[in-house]
Scaffold this active site. Sequence first.
Site, PDB file in Angstrom:
ATOM      1  N   GLY A 142       7.116   6.439  -4.616  1.00 27.27           N
ATOM      2  CA  GLY A 142       6.937   5.429  -5.662  1.00 27.27           C
ATOM      3  C   GLY A 142       7.801   4.245  -5.306  1.00 27.27           C
ATOM      4  CB  ALA A 143       7.150   0.619  -5.122  1.00 31.21           C
ATOM      5  CG  ASN A 150       5.003  -3.185  -3.665  1.00 29.35           C
ATOM      6  OD1 ASN A 150       4.651  -2.961  -2.503  1.00 29.35           O
ATOM      7  ND2 ASN A 150       6.123  -2.718  -4.171  1.00 29.35           N
ATOM      8  CE  LYS A 158       8.446  -7.468   1.633  1.00 37.75           C
ATOM      9  NZ  LYS A 158       8.192  -6.172   0.935  1.00 37.75           N
ATOM     10  CE  LYS A 201       8.243 -16.056  13.146  1.00 35.90           C
ATOM     11  NZ  LYS A 201       7.394 -17.193  12.708  1.00 35.90           N
ATOM     12  CB  ALA A 259      12.798 -11.121   6.278  1.00 31.02           C
ATOM     13  CG  ASP A 279       9.085   0.833  -1.527  1.00 33.05           C
ATOM     14  OD1 ASP A 279       8.608  -0.223  -1.999  1.00 33.05           O
ATOM     15  OD2 ASP A 279       8.430   1.895  -1.438  1.00 33.05           O
ATOM     16  CG  ASP A 323       6.177   7.889   0.758  1.00 31.19           C
ATOM     17  OD1 ASP A 323       5.606   8.365   1.754  1.00 31.19           O
ATOM     18  OD2 ASP A 323       5.567   7.401  -0.200  1.00 31.19           O
TER      19      ASP A 323
END
Length: 383
Positions: A45-46, A178, A236, A240, A242, A304, A340
């Site tokens: 879950g994020a 998201n 993001k 490459k 951020a 996340d 995750d």
Amino acid sequence: MTADGPRNAPDVVDVVALGESMVTFLPSRPGRLADVPSFERGIGGAESNVACGLAAAGHAVRWVSRVGADGFGDHLVETIGGFGVDVSSVGRDPSRPTGVYFRTAGDRSTDAHEVAYYRAGSAASAMTADTVDPAAVRAARVLHLSGITAALSPGCLELLRALTAPARGRPLVSFDVNHRAGLWPDTDGPRVLLELARGADIVFVGEDEAEEAWGITGGPAEIRSALPEPGVLVVKQAAKGATAFVSAAGPQAAGSRAAGAARVGAAAPRRRGQAITPPVQPQQAPTFVPALAVDVLATVGAGDAFAAGFLSATLRGLPVKTRLRHGHLWAAAALTVPGDLAPPPARAHADRLAALDDGTWERLRLGPGWTQAGKAPEEVRTP
């Protein structure tokens, strides 16, 4: 008072993360879901991923959500609580189930990747301002939210609108866009996500999802033009790197916990349980930090982890460049494990890597197991 009964006034924590977590089933071997014979249970879950990472790094964190009164709900609460997250404000719903999902072992970016969600009508999708404890949500230095929650139901969307609206005494609001097109029942998703992001103090968005959701193709500067309100915007840019934009004015919303709370370009107070109230800073030039070279096992959860690393460094009052480097390091920890969730690198280890000179940082390469090593063999050694 909530639907679950009266609550005592909660302690103020570093971060509150609000959103759905689900039980995830990871395949025992590569292949189509139709062909995989067995799965290993995990969680995903994020917002709870961010909560677990921050708690594992020593921050005081509370997860606010709802789960079913079932075994999967028990597993989520016990597992997330096992990371040191306060789960006392998680509600139990006797009439709705805990969400679950299955995924293949392939990279999410490939056509071979499959995900099967079973979250419609879940306990978390019934979250509203009446079914969560508002005091528990707001008793934090930072409130972390994501656009996934807004897509779950009209009630969830109204809850996020309330939490991102201007309000005196609200915590610093962190919002990860998201964008998940498949979750939205209509075409309003992109517009709603932009609306919510404009009410936040810190926003995370991928360059690719800004193009998919909002049709923005001009890179970080054009994304900033579309989102001038947040005090901090982090774009993001996949492999490459951020880019972070920091403004002196902060968001248009006047509801941060104290004057200047959105202006996180300077050092923040370090005592746990206090609001982030750095002084006003002049407009800063964008800060770009290249991503690390990583031997990737799976990409799930990396975004996340990046957010958690950046927020951890923000809570510690570190410079913006260092915050981005911690985001990359925490993302690298997630990229080098199959599930995750990944434990973040030890603080001293991450601090040492984040302090490398630019040339050494750009030559650094990290592989599986690097967070457990006192000095990872993949690290570039300076002469």
